[in-house]
Scaffold this motif. Structure first.
Motif, PDB file in Angstrom:
ATOM      1  N   ASN B 152      11.383   6.649   2.416  1.00  0.00           N
ATOM      2  CA  ASN B 152      12.342   7.417   1.455  1.00  0.00           C
ATOM      3  C   ASN B 152      10.725   8.376   0.825  1.00  0.00           C
ATOM      4  O   ASN B 152      10.601   9.466   1.073  1.00  0.00           O
ATOM      5  CB  ASN B 152      12.852   7.751   0.978  1.00  0.00           C
ATOM      6  N   LEU B 153      10.142   7.873   0.466  1.00  0.00           N
ATOM      7  CA  LEU B 153       8.831   7.933  -0.266  1.00  0.00           C
ATOM      8  C   LEU B 153       7.592   8.346   1.115  1.00  0.00           C
ATOM      9  O   LEU B 153       7.262   9.785   0.557  1.00  0.00           O
ATOM     10  CB  LEU B 153       8.329   6.479  -1.159  1.00  0.00           C
ATOM     11  N   GLN B 154       7.696   8.120   2.028  1.00  0.00           N
ATOM     12  CA  GLN B 154       6.657   8.683   2.607  1.00  0.00           C
ATOM     13  C   GLN B 154       7.122  10.066   3.792  1.00  0.00           C
ATOM     14  O   GLN B 154       5.983   9.683   3.309  1.00  0.00           O
ATOM     15  CB  GLN B 154       6.783   7.560   4.203  1.00  0.00           C
ATOM     16  N   ALA B 155       8.372   9.359   3.364  1.00  0.00           N
ATOM     17  CA  ALA B 155       8.590  11.021   3.836  1.00  0.00           C
ATOM     18  C   ALA B 155       8.531  12.270   3.586  1.00  0.00           C
ATOM     19  O   ALA B 155       9.099  12.879   3.857  1.00  0.00           O
ATOM     20  CB  ALA B 155      10.236  10.955   4.717  1.00  0.00           C
ATOM     21  N   ARG B 156       8.905  11.650   1.940  1.00  0.00           N
ATOM     22  CA  ARG B 156       8.536  12.960   0.922  1.00  0.00           C
ATOM     23  C   ARG B 156       7.006  13.376   0.540  1.00  0.00           C
ATOM     24  O   ARG B 156       7.153  14.064   0.218  1.00  0.00           O
ATOM     25  CB  ARG B 156       9.285  12.356  -0.033  1.00  0.00           C
ATOM     26  N   ASN B 157       6.637  12.889   1.216  1.00  0.00           N
ATOM     27  CA  ASN B 157       4.917  12.693   0.674  1.00  0.00           C
ATOM     28  C   ASN B 157       4.581  12.576  -0.533  1.00  0.00           C
ATOM     29  O   ASN B 157       3.431  12.904  -0.933  1.00  0.00           O
ATOM     30  CB  ASN B 157       4.185  13.948   1.442  1.00  0.00           C
ATOM     31  N   ILE B 158       5.298  11.943  -1.050  1.00  0.00           N
ATOM     32  CA  ILE B 158       4.852  11.061  -2.368  1.00  0.00           C
ATOM     33  C   ILE B 158       4.124   9.833  -2.392  1.00  0.00           C
ATOM     34  O   ILE B 158       4.094   9.363  -1.275  1.00  0.00           O
ATOM     35  CB  ILE B 158       6.076  10.552  -3.163  1.00  0.00           C
ATOM     36  N   PRO B 159       2.682   9.848  -3.118  1.00  0.00           N
ATOM     37  CA  PRO B 159       1.435   9.390  -3.010  1.00  0.00           C
ATOM     38  C   PRO B 159       2.423   7.973  -3.821  1.00  0.00           C
ATOM     39  O   PRO B 159       3.039   8.025  -4.969  1.00  0.00           O
ATOM     40  CB  PRO B 159       0.359   9.407  -3.569  1.00  0.00           C
ATOM     41  N   VAL B 160       2.097   6.159  -3.313  1.00  0.00           N
ATOM     42  CA  VAL B 160       2.987   5.196  -3.590  1.00  0.00           C
ATOM     43  C   VAL B 160       1.516   4.395  -3.944  1.00  0.00           C
ATOM     44  O   VAL B 160       0.656   4.147  -2.902  1.00  0.00           O
ATOM     45  CB  VAL B 160       3.606   4.850  -2.689  1.00  0.00           C
ATOM     46  N   LEU B 161       2.278   3.245  -5.148  1.00  0.00           N
ATOM     47  CA  LEU B 161       1.662   2.349  -4.755  1.00  0.00           C
ATOM     48  C   LEU B 161       2.067   1.072  -4.779  1.00  0.00           C
ATOM     49  O   LEU B 161       3.415   1.419  -5.864  1.00  0.00           O
ATOM     50  CB  LEU B 161       0.204   2.497  -6.520  1.00  0.00           C
ATOM     51  N   LEU B 162       1.766   0.329  -4.469  1.00  0.00           N
ATOM     52  CA  LEU B 162       2.810  -1.389  -4.583  1.00  0.00           C
ATOM     53  C   LEU B 162       2.137  -1.862  -5.014  1.00  0.00           C
ATOM     54  O   LEU B 162       0.714  -2.223  -5.319  1.00  0.00           O
ATOM     55  CB  LEU B 162       2.479  -1.689  -3.027  1.00  0.00           C
ATOM     56  N   VAL B 163       3.074  -2.413  -6.386  1.00  0.00           N
ATOM     57  CA  VAL B 163       2.985  -3.747  -7.107  1.00  0.00           C
ATOM     58  C   VAL B 163       3.412  -4.927  -6.554  1.00  0.00           C
ATOM     59  O   VAL B 163       5.006  -4.462  -6.666  1.00  0.00           O
ATOM     60  CB  VAL B 163       2.528  -3.336  -8.454  1.00  0.00           C
ATOM     61  N   ALA B 164       2.806  -5.930  -7.002  1.00  0.00           N
ATOM     62  CA  ALA B 164       3.271  -7.430  -6.651  1.00  0.00           C
ATOM     63  C   ALA B 164       3.854  -7.502  -7.778  1.00  0.00           C
ATOM     64  O   ALA B 164       3.141  -8.006  -8.181  1.00  0.00           O
ATOM     65  CB  ALA B 164       3.484  -8.234  -5.288  1.00  0.00           C
ATOM     66  N   ASN B 165       4.835  -7.835  -8.838  1.00  0.00           N
ATOM     67  CA  ASN B 165       5.136  -8.137 -10.463  1.00  0.00           C
ATOM     68  C   ASN B 165       4.681  -9.930 -10.131  1.00  0.00           C
ATOM     69  O   ASN B 165       5.010 -10.655  -8.855  1.00  0.00           O
ATOM     70  CB  ASN B 165       5.716  -7.569 -10.780  1.00  0.00           C
ATOM     71  N   LYS B 166       5.331 -10.975 -11.077  1.00  0.00           N
ATOM     72  CA  LYS B 166       5.363 -11.793 -11.379  1.00  0.00           C
ATOM     73  C   LYS B 166       3.834 -13.180 -10.860  1.00  0.00           C
ATOM     74  O   LYS B 166       4.148 -14.215 -10.092  1.00  0.00           O
ATOM     75  CB  LYS B 166       6.511 -12.613 -11.306  1.00  0.00           C
ATOM     76  N   ILE B 167       3.199 -12.405 -10.760  1.00  0.00           N
ATOM     77  CA  ILE B 167       1.751 -13.607  -9.804  1.00  0.00           C
ATOM     78  C   ILE B 167       1.681 -14.180 -11.069  1.00  0.00           C
ATOM     79  O   ILE B 167       1.193 -15.616 -10.252  1.00  0.00           O
ATOM     80  CB  ILE B 167       0.987 -12.847  -9.845  1.00  0.00           C
ATOM     81  N   ASP B 168       2.001 -14.479 -11.776  1.00  0.00           N
ATOM     82  CA  ASP B 168       1.756 -15.946 -12.710  1.00  0.00           C
ATOM     83  C   ASP B 168       2.966 -17.035 -12.177  1.00  0.00           C
ATOM     84  O   ASP B 168       2.464 -18.061 -13.160  1.00  0.00           O
ATOM     85  CB  ASP B 168       1.841 -15.345 -14.131  1.00  0.00           C
ATOM     86  N   LEU B 169       3.659 -16.672 -11.678  1.00  0.00           N
ATOM     87  CA  LEU B 169       4.450 -17.540 -11.306  1.00  0.00           C
ATOM     88  C   LEU B 169       3.967 -18.479  -9.798  1.00  0.00           C
ATOM     89  O   LEU B 169       3.469 -18.006  -9.475  1.00  0.00           O
ATOM     90  CB  LEU B 169       5.927 -17.036 -10.861  1.00  0.00           C
ATOM     91  N   ARG B 170       4.444 -19.611  -9.643  1.00  0.00           N
ATOM     92  CA  ARG B 170       3.726 -20.524  -8.894  1.00  0.00           C
ATOM     93  C   ARG B 170       4.661 -20.047  -7.436  1.00  0.00           C
ATOM     94  O   ARG B 170       3.716 -20.249  -6.920  1.00  0.00           O
ATOM     95  CB  ARG B 170       3.452 -21.712  -9.005  1.00  0.00           C
ATOM     96  N   LYS B 171       5.888 -19.049  -7.567  1.00  0.00           N
ATOM     97  CA  LYS B 171       6.736 -18.980  -6.446  1.00  0.00           C
ATOM     98  C   LYS B 171       6.281 -17.853  -5.515  1.00  0.00           C
ATOM     99  O   LYS B 171       6.377 -17.423  -4.748  1.00  0.00           O
ATOM    100  CB  LYS B 171       8.043 -19.054  -6.485  1.00  0.00           C
ATOM    101  N   SER B 172       5.255 -17.217  -6.172  1.00  0.00           N
ATOM    102  CA  SER B 172       4.703 -15.724  -5.836  1.00  0.00           C
ATOM    103  C   SER B 172       3.585 -15.963  -4.820  1.00  0.00           C
ATOM    104  O   SER B 172       3.440 -16.788  -4.342  1.00  0.00           O
ATOM    105  CB  SER B 172       3.844 -15.296  -6.848  1.00  0.00           C
TER     106      SER B 172
END
Lengths: 129, 209
Positions: B152-172
């Motif tokens: 939906n963000l792509q369809a609206r031409n809105i710039p997007v930054l993807l963040v993967a949170n919780k990298i302190d956890l071993r499961k990440s």
């Protein structure tokens, strides 16, 4: 028992966005899993989520949703042109969409060309390709 | 001729748009850490928190706005209104809240507010200028909610930054998240502990400043 209702794209093709979404959601609310030929537009997917939220009550808890649109990787030049032409002709008819009521479908896991559907009743795993 | 006029008008509008307040939205599924990241940004640049966080899903059920956040780094700067949105989900069951010890009335109320929050988040998509999609680095990124939000963000031409949170956890698993969205750069962070937060600000300034 699981009921799976197939909806050909031709059944929603001529409907406006709101009626498309309502038609699919009405089937899911009957505790059936919708298997739609093709896919909704991105904006319609967002509408589907918003309208689902409006309909949630003590009986209807929402939906599980998955869209499969296999994209062939590492195609040669000619095959990628052919695939592009097919995509242009078929548009949103490509791939398929699964909409399951949350009371029946616990989770849908997917990767680009495989769907794993976990049901609420027996938590058994069913695979589709 | 008409198309030339349209292009000119659009450019004129975008010039004008830069002068108004930029809305930077935090979007993502519930419990990904949107409010934790909002608090991190606000603590770093304003010295105050933005909202409350909880392990129970749907803690943020209303749109929260922090106005006039100004970030500056390595000669680049960005001023924006930070918009923290309720997590987007396709299902909400009040019984899930009973399992974490809530009373029935409270659980039903929370579920009702959560559904309204999801609707509001979707409505607000059209108002965003830049969006940070906050994903839980320990979970399957290839969920339809994530794909729908980004699509939906792509369809609206809105710039997007993807963040993967919780990298302190071993499961990440950063590799899995990057593999799910190969067309985007994914920044791995721990919003809670501030891990890799400088790289996040660099990416944000590169995208939006």
């Amino acid at each position: 028992m699981l009921t799976l209702q197939f909806v050909p794209y031709s059944e929603i093709e001529d409907l406006g966005p709101a009626r498309r979404v309502k038609k699919l959601l009405d089937i899911a609310k009957e505790n059936k899993i919708v298997l739609l030929e093709g896919r909704l537009k991105k904006e319609e997917e967002a509408d589907l989520i918003a309208i689902t939220m409006e309909e949630i009550d003590e009986k209807f808890k929402g939906i599980e949703l998955a869209v499969i649109n296999p994209q062939k990787k590492d195609m040669g030049f000619l095959r990628s042109i052919k695939a592009g032409m097919i995509s242009m002709l078929l548009g949103d008819r490509q791939g398929f969409t699964i909409i399951g009521p949350a009371t029946v479908v616990k989770e849908i896991k997917k990767d680009p060309d495989k769907i794993q559907l976990y049901t609420q009743e027996n938590k058994s795993k069913r695979k589709k390709r | 001729m008409i198309s030339i006029i349209k292009v000119f008008l659009n450019r004129f509008k975008s010039l004008f748009k830069k002068k108004k307040d930029v809305k930077l939205g935090l979007y993502g599924p519930p419990n990904g850490g949107k409010t934790t990241l909002a608090n991190r940004i606000c603590q770093d640049w304003l010295g105050e928190d933005m909202g409350s966080v909880s392990n129970v899903a749907h803690e943020t059920r209303e749109i929260q706005i922090k106005e006039q956040v100004h970030i500056e780094k390595d000669g680049k700067s960005l001023s924006f209104n930070l918009v923290d949105t309720p997590g987007i989900a396709t299902k909400i069951d009040y019984e899930d809240f009973l399992k974490v010890g809530m009373k029935e009335k409270e659980a039903k109320q929370r579920a009702k507010e959560a559904t309204k929050g999801v609707i509001d988040s979707i409505k607000w998509l059209d108002d965003m200028d830049v969006v940070i999609v906050v994903l839980d680095g320990t979970k399957d990124a290839y969920s339809q909610v994530n794909i729908t939000i980004i699509g939906n963000l792509q369809a609206r031409n809105i710039p997007v930054l993807l963040v993967a949170n919780k990298i302190d956890l071993r499961k990440s698993n950063m590799k899995k998240i990057q593999a799910a969205f190969p067309q985007y750069e994914v920044i791995g962070i721990s919003a809670k502990y501030g891990k890799n937060i400088d790289a996040f600000y660099d990416a944000l300034l590169n995208l939006a400043a």
